[in-house]
Enzyme design. Structure first.
Site, short mmCIF file in Angstrom:
data_model
loop_
_atom_site.label_atom_id
_atom_site.label_comp_id
_atom_site.label_asym_id
_atom_site.label_seq_id
_atom_site.Cartn_x
_atom_site.Cartn_y
_atom_site.Cartn_z
N PHE A 18 0.84 -1.19 0.00
CA PHE A 18 0.00 0.00 0.00
C PHE A 18 0.88 1.25 0.00
O PHE A 18 1.89 1.29 0.70
CB PHE A 18 -0.93 0.00 1.21
CG PHE A 18 -2.13 0.88 1.06
CD1 PHE A 18 -3.19 0.50 0.26
CD2 PHE A 18 -2.19 2.10 1.70
CE1 PHE A 18 -4.31 1.31 0.11
CE2 PHE A 18 -3.29 2.92 1.56
CZ PHE A 18 -4.35 2.53 0.76
N ALA A 75 4.01 2.89 4.65
CA ALA A 75 3.60 4.30 4.73
C ALA A 75 2.10 4.36 5.01
O ALA A 75 1.31 3.77 4.28
CB ALA A 75 3.94 5.04 3.45
N VAL A 76 1.76 5.05 6.09
CA VAL A 76 0.35 5.30 6.43
C VAL A 76 0.16 6.81 6.35
O VAL A 76 0.81 7.57 7.08
CB VAL A 76 0.01 4.78 7.84
CG1 VAL A 76 -1.47 4.94 8.11
CG2 VAL A 76 0.44 3.32 8.00
N HIS A 126 -9.44 6.19 10.37
CA HIS A 126 -8.74 4.97 9.93
C HIS A 126 -7.23 5.07 10.17
O HIS A 126 -6.59 4.10 10.57
CB HIS A 126 -9.04 4.76 8.44
CG HIS A 126 -8.47 3.51 7.87
ND1 HIS A 126 -8.96 2.26 8.17
CD2 HIS A 126 -7.44 3.31 7.01
CE1 HIS A 126 -8.27 1.35 7.52
NE2 HIS A 126 -7.34 1.95 6.81
N PHE A 165 11.80 -0.04 12.78
CA PHE A 165 10.51 0.51 12.38
C PHE A 165 10.71 1.59 11.32
O PHE A 165 11.10 2.71 11.63
CB PHE A 165 9.79 1.08 13.61
CG PHE A 165 8.36 1.48 13.36
CD1 PHE A 165 7.38 0.51 13.22
CD2 PHE A 165 8.00 2.81 13.28
CE1 PHE A 165 6.05 0.86 13.02
CE2 PHE A 165 6.67 3.17 13.06
CZ PHE A 165 5.70 2.20 12.93
#
Length: 199
Positions: free
Chosen positions: A68, A126-127, A134, A159
């Protein structure tokens, strides 16, 4: 070579990658060793201490990569691989495991640590915040889950999951203005492997 599920790929299969022109490795900052007296001794001790934790980095490294937001994550992966290879890790000792997104990372990291003998794992993803809650759920649970896996297995997990507000911030942290967080995560993994061998 892919395993039975086609999930892994040795880095040697990707071919040679050239580092970006003008890129340089940054030296680590470390405190002077106890007992150093003169400024020259302190400087020498500082450099010895820095090298100590990057002097024995050989081993197997797994990189768990979220698909994603791949337009950002692939740049993080390039940075991580480049940092590992520049510090002497063989391409044959780097394995890439792909997962759908950051939410799936903790369980995937746990499984690859259980099934394979990695000295360290690097988690890359990657967010990016959207218009709903969300983001908080995914980013928070990914971070907590990866920390839990590291603590329960005793295997270092670096991380390298970006948690940012905008696409621009993600791009800045994947190799432009704010450096490459994938490379930084790889350096953390290298240092932890070297440190664990020295303890």
């Amino acid at each position: 070579m892919p395993d039975a599920l086609g999930l892994t790929l040795p880095i040697s299969a990707l071919g040679s990658r050239r580092p970006a022109s003008g890129s340089k490795s940054k030296p680590l900052d470390a405190p002077a060793l106890p007992g150093a007296t003169s400024d020259q001794d302190k400087t020498h001790a500082k450099h010895q201490d820095s090298r100590r934790y990057l002097s024995n980095v050989g081993g197997r490294y797994g990189i768990v990569v979220a698909r994603f937001n791949s337009f950002v994550v692939e740049a993080l992966l390039d940075g991580a691989v480049d940092a590992l290879v520049r510090h002497g890790v063989s391409r044959d000792d780097i394995e890439i495991i792909r997962v759908p997104g950051a939410w799936e990372m903790p369980v995937a990291v746990k499984k690859v640590i259980e099934k394979r003998s990695y000295d360290a794992v690097i988690a890359l993803g990657a967010v990016i915040r959207g218009g709903t809650a969300h983001f908080e759920f995914v980013a928070g649970e990914a971070a907590k889950g990866i920390a839990s896996v590291q603590n329960s297995t005793g295997t270092p997990v670096a991380f390298g999951v970006l948690t940012v507000d905008t696409i621009e911030q993600a791009i800045e942290r994947s190799g432009t203005k704010a450096g490459n967080k994938g490379a930084e995560a790889a350096l953390c993994a290298l240092e932890m492997v070297s440190l664990f061998k020295a303890l």
